[in-house]
Scaffold this active site. Sequence first.
Site, PDB file in Angstrom:
ATOM      1  CG  ASN A   2      -0.179  -0.077   2.495  1.00 37.12           C
ATOM      2  OD1 ASN A   2       0.550   0.841   2.839  1.00 37.12           O
ATOM      3  ND2 ASN A   2      -0.308  -1.191   3.224  1.00 37.12           N
ATOM      4  CE  LYS A   5       8.995 -11.894 -14.235  1.00 44.61           C
ATOM      5  NZ  LYS A   5       9.695 -11.279 -15.341  1.00 44.61           N
ATOM      6  CG  ASP A  58      -5.889  -7.171  14.127  1.00 47.17           C
ATOM      7  OD1 ASP A  58      -5.081  -6.397  14.697  1.00 47.17           O
ATOM      8  OD2 ASP A  58      -6.958  -6.778  13.628  1.00 47.17           O
ATOM      9  CB  VAL A  81      -3.118  -3.219  16.865  1.00 48.29           C
ATOM     10  CG1 VAL A  81      -4.516  -3.297  16.289  1.00 48.29           C
ATOM     11  CG2 VAL A  81      -3.065  -2.187  17.974  1.00 48.29           C
TER      12      VAL A  81
HETATM   13  O1  PMT Z   1       2.666   6.110   6.669  1.00 46.10           O
HETATM   14  P1  PMT Z   1       2.056   7.421   6.231  1.00 46.10           P
HETATM   15  O2  PMT Z   1       2.223   7.672   4.753  1.00 46.10           O
HETATM   16  O3  PMT Z   1       2.512   8.569   7.080  1.00 46.10           O
HETATM   17  O4  PMT Z   1       0.475   7.322   6.432  1.00 46.10           O
HETATM   18  C1  PMT Z   1      -0.053   7.214   7.714  1.00 46.10           C
HETATM   19  C2  PMT Z   1      -1.202   6.188   7.774  1.00 46.10           C
HETATM   20  C3  PMT Z   1      -2.391   6.683   6.951  1.00 46.10           C
HETATM   21  C4  PMT Z   1      -0.734   4.832   7.239  1.00 46.10           C
HETATM   22  C5  PMT Z   1      -1.561   6.052   9.292  1.00 46.10           C
HETATM   23  O5  PMT Z   1      -1.967   7.315   9.775  1.00 46.10           O
HETATM   24  C6  PMT Z   1      -2.679   5.038   9.493  1.00 46.10           C
HETATM   25  O6  PMT Z   1      -3.860   5.330   9.407  1.00 46.10           O
HETATM   26  N1  PMT Z   1      -2.283   3.761   9.791  1.00 46.10           N
HETATM   27  C7  PMT Z   1      -3.187   2.640   9.904  1.00 46.10           C
HETATM   28  C8  PMT Z   1      -3.569   2.171   8.536  1.00 46.10           C
HETATM   29  C9  PMT Z   1      -4.410   0.922   8.583  1.00 46.10           C
HETATM   30  O7  PMT Z   1      -3.926  -0.108   8.246  1.00 46.10           O
HETATM   31  O8  PMT Z   1      -5.572   1.094   9.082  1.00 46.10           O
HETATM   32  P2  PMT Z   1      -6.651  -0.142   9.274  1.00 46.10           P
HETATM   33  O9  PMT Z   1      -7.913   0.581   9.499  1.00 46.10           O
HETATM   34  O10 PMT Z   1      -6.576  -1.060   8.109  1.00 46.10           O
HETATM   35  O11 PMT Z   1      -6.143  -0.897  10.553  1.00 46.10           O
HETATM   36  C10 PMT Z   1      -6.586  -0.530  11.852  1.00 46.10           C
HETATM   37  C11 PMT Z   1      -5.492  -0.728  12.861  1.00 46.10           C
HETATM   38  O12 PMT Z   1      -5.152  -2.100  12.968  1.00 46.10           O
HETATM   39  C12 PMT Z   1      -4.204   0.001  12.539  1.00 46.10           C
HETATM   40  O13 PMT Z   1      -3.687   0.491  13.742  1.00 46.10           O
HETATM   41  C13 PMT Z   1      -3.313  -1.085  11.955  1.00 46.10           C
HETATM   42  O14 PMT Z   1      -1.933  -0.815  12.202  1.00 46.10           O
HETATM   43  C14 PMT Z   1      -3.775  -2.295  12.752  1.00 46.10           C
HETATM   44  N2  PMT Z   1      -3.631  -3.569  12.043  1.00 46.10           N
HETATM   45  C15 PMT Z   1      -4.336  -3.815  10.907  1.00 46.10           C
HETATM   46  C16 PMT Z   1      -4.238  -5.049  10.297  1.00 46.10           C
HETATM   47  C17 PMT Z   1      -3.396  -6.028  10.871  1.00 46.10           C
HETATM   48  N3  PMT Z   1      -3.278  -7.225  10.319  1.00 46.10           N
HETATM   49  N4  PMT Z   1      -2.714  -5.747  11.985  1.00 46.10           N
HETATM   50  C18 PMT Z   1      -2.826  -4.556  12.581  1.00 46.10           C
HETATM   51  O15 PMT Z   1      -2.180  -4.295  13.608  1.00 46.10           O
END
Ligand code: PMT
Length: 400
Positions: A210, A289, A307, A309
């Site tokens: 991403n 590949k 996940d 977090v």
């Molecule tokens: O890196 P930059 O260009 O500065 O941009 C910042 C950002 C937009 C990436 C940042 O501010 C942000 O929003 N990060 C979280 C992006 C994301 O993956 O959001 P989510 O809504 O998909 O996930 C929710 C939360 O769960 C996040 O804290 C993510 O880190 C966490 N997660 C998600 C999936 C996973 N498998 N494990 C996780 O820990």
Amino acid sequence: MTSLANKQILLGVTGGIAAYKSADLVRRLQDAGASVQVVMTPAAQEFITPLTMQALSGNPVHTQLLDPEAEAGMGHIQLARWADLVLIAPATADFIARLSQGMGNDLLTSICLATAAPIAIAPAMNQGMWHNQATQTNLETLSKRKVSVFGPADGIQACGDIGAGRMLEPLQLVDAAASLFASGSLAGKKVVITAGPTREALDPVRYLSNYSSGKMGYALAQAAAEAGAETILISGPTQLPAPARVKRIEVISAEEMHRASLHAAQGCDLFIAAAAVADYRPAQIAAQKMKKDNSDTLTLALVKNPDIVASIASLNPKPFTVGFAAESENLLEYARVKLARKNLDMVVANNISDSTIGFNSDDNAVTLVEQNGATDISQRSKQQLARELIALFAQKITVQ
Ligand code: PMT
């Protein structure tokens, strides 16, 4: 490295004889790792030329509030947003009076009104002017507004008087500016932060990923280190240098980030998940590949990633756990769902449909979502936002 490393300092120069020291100050701030842009009042230009400051700072010097060229590019609002700190050195009695009254009748006062960055002044004036009740009252007003006052020093003055009113020396000003970014609010605490994207390999040359640049997570790591925390940054692939005093662990995939996070989070007080983790990865990684075949479509089988977090939030004892939510619609609603589903203490929700904030931008604007409510924080640089968030998390940890 000082806490001024990578800081953006807007140096305001007003019209006093100490303006000649501002030229050296530019160099000293740069030596400490800061980028410097200079704004000069008309009176300052009677003492030192914009050309000198331009040559030293390596940036054009800004002098006019109403400058059609500047308005098209770096007008007062852009400068106000750019700054991590507005430092006015020297600050004359007249400038201090105008600042305390909230005037915006030149470029420098307008920037001070518009900025969300901290403001610091280094007064320089005759000792009689310094002791004058009007100046002292103006300084009291400014200190109520949290404007920092560096100095002045005592000594022989340009006019021959002896007393208070000499501007501090450039190196003393650099130390004073650095101290603004070193709060100590997380001293003795351990903070773990994830940042950047993950890459999920398809074959030896391709991956799913991403647009995360890592800027938000790195800014948080820098702010946590400045606040005195032992800081571990678990970073996906980015182009960014590791902030000073931060231990960086580099990972590629979500599974690697998961393992590194579980290990680093042992005994941590605060876990912040700013990384944009891929929710899914290819079920199979091809050893060679992948080759095109005659079909016009290709179907990939994906499996869910752990996940990260949510795993940290299920630890016992659980650190104060903050997730981010990157949403393009229904920001609040989706953030609340994540808060509950992942058992988080707070979600920092950002709207990624706006290209000036969120992914790969220098600014962000967020809504902090907790069990008992939501708070908006308007658009500002990721560095400023990070410092404000870290200050807030530090309070939460202390009262826990
Ligand atoms: O890196 P930059 O260009 O500065 O941009 C910042 C950002 C937009 C990436 C940042 O501010 C942000 O929003 N990060 C979280 C992006 C994301 O993956 O959001 P989510 O809504 O998909 O996930 C929710 C939360 O769960 C996040 O804290 C993510 O880190 C966490 N997660 C998600 C999936 C996973 N498998 N494990 C996780 O820990």
